[in-house]
Design an enzyme around this catalytic site. Sequence first.
Site, short mmCIF file in Angstrom:
data_model
loop_
_atom_site.label_atom_id
_atom_site.label_comp_id
_atom_site.label_asym_id
_atom_site.label_seq_id
_atom_site.Cartn_x
_atom_site.Cartn_y
_atom_site.Cartn_z
CB SER A 113 2.45 0.90 7.79
OG SER A 113 1.96 1.46 9.21
CB SER A 114 -1.85 -1.14 10.81
OG SER A 114 -0.90 -0.71 11.81
N GLY A 116 -1.40 -2.78 5.46
CA GLY A 116 -0.50 -3.70 4.38
C GLY A 116 0.11 -4.71 5.11
NE ARG A 117 4.20 -2.49 9.19
CZ ARG A 117 5.03 -2.01 9.87
NH1 ARG A 117 5.25 -2.59 10.97
NH2 ARG A 117 5.56 -0.69 9.56
CG ASP A 130 -10.05 14.18 -10.42
OD1 ASP A 130 -8.77 14.74 -10.86
OD2 ASP A 130 -10.46 13.07 -10.67
CB THR A 138 -15.40 2.84 -4.42
OG1 THR A 138 -16.82 3.44 -4.48
CG2 THR A 138 -15.14 1.58 -5.02
CG LEU A 139 -12.13 1.36 0.31
CD1 LEU A 139 -12.09 0.80 1.94
CD2 LEU A 139 -11.10 2.37 0.17
CD GLU A 140 -9.72 0.69 -7.19
OE1 GLU A 140 -8.44 0.60 -7.19
OE2 GLU A 140 -10.36 1.66 -7.82
CD GLN A 157 -1.66 6.86 6.08
OE1 GLN A 157 -1.51 7.45 7.19
NE2 GLN A 157 -0.70 5.96 5.45
#
Length: 196
Positions: A113-114, A116-117, A130, A138-140, A157
Amino acid sequence: MLYAELVFFCNTTVKLTRMILSDLRILEEIAKGTIVIEPYNRTDLGSNSYDVHLGKWLATYTDEVLDAKKHNTITYFEIPEEGYVLHPSGFYLGVTEEYTETHAHVPFLEGKSSTGRLGIDIHATAGKGDVGFCGNWTLEISCKQPVRVYRGMPIGQLIYFPVDGEIGVKYNQKGNAKYSGQPNKPIESMMWKNKF
């Protein structure tokens, strides 16, 4: 919404909520070796999730226009100690500091949430792993306004769901698994390996 649909939705939601592994269940699975998190820090374990952190590598695509049938290359760069400013006009591939293995559950990666904020999205569509996924995530990454990020900052998380039924072939056993064994650097899209 009809009453019957509402009851079904509520019952389904309750079932899904009960299926998320609690902190003590995550610890049990770590002890059994069905969940692996490296590095692991007990303080990052929440009531029903585990916090992961932004690794030191980011990447951007080389070409401005991407082609789903083409191998689109990326350029890597390290996040400096003073941090790096993400811009809304950009799209970034990042990576988790943590290497994970999940052999008996379905892992989901969600933003904190932090995060996203601060207007940061950490995945466009690929929040679900999976059974059998082994590697760094990997983060987009995209953002709503300019924001400075730092290596090692909490970025997301992991939550874990049990699987209903036996798995025929785990992800790390599939011959055509495009993202198995992901390293501690972001990996570009492998869409081009599909037949279409």
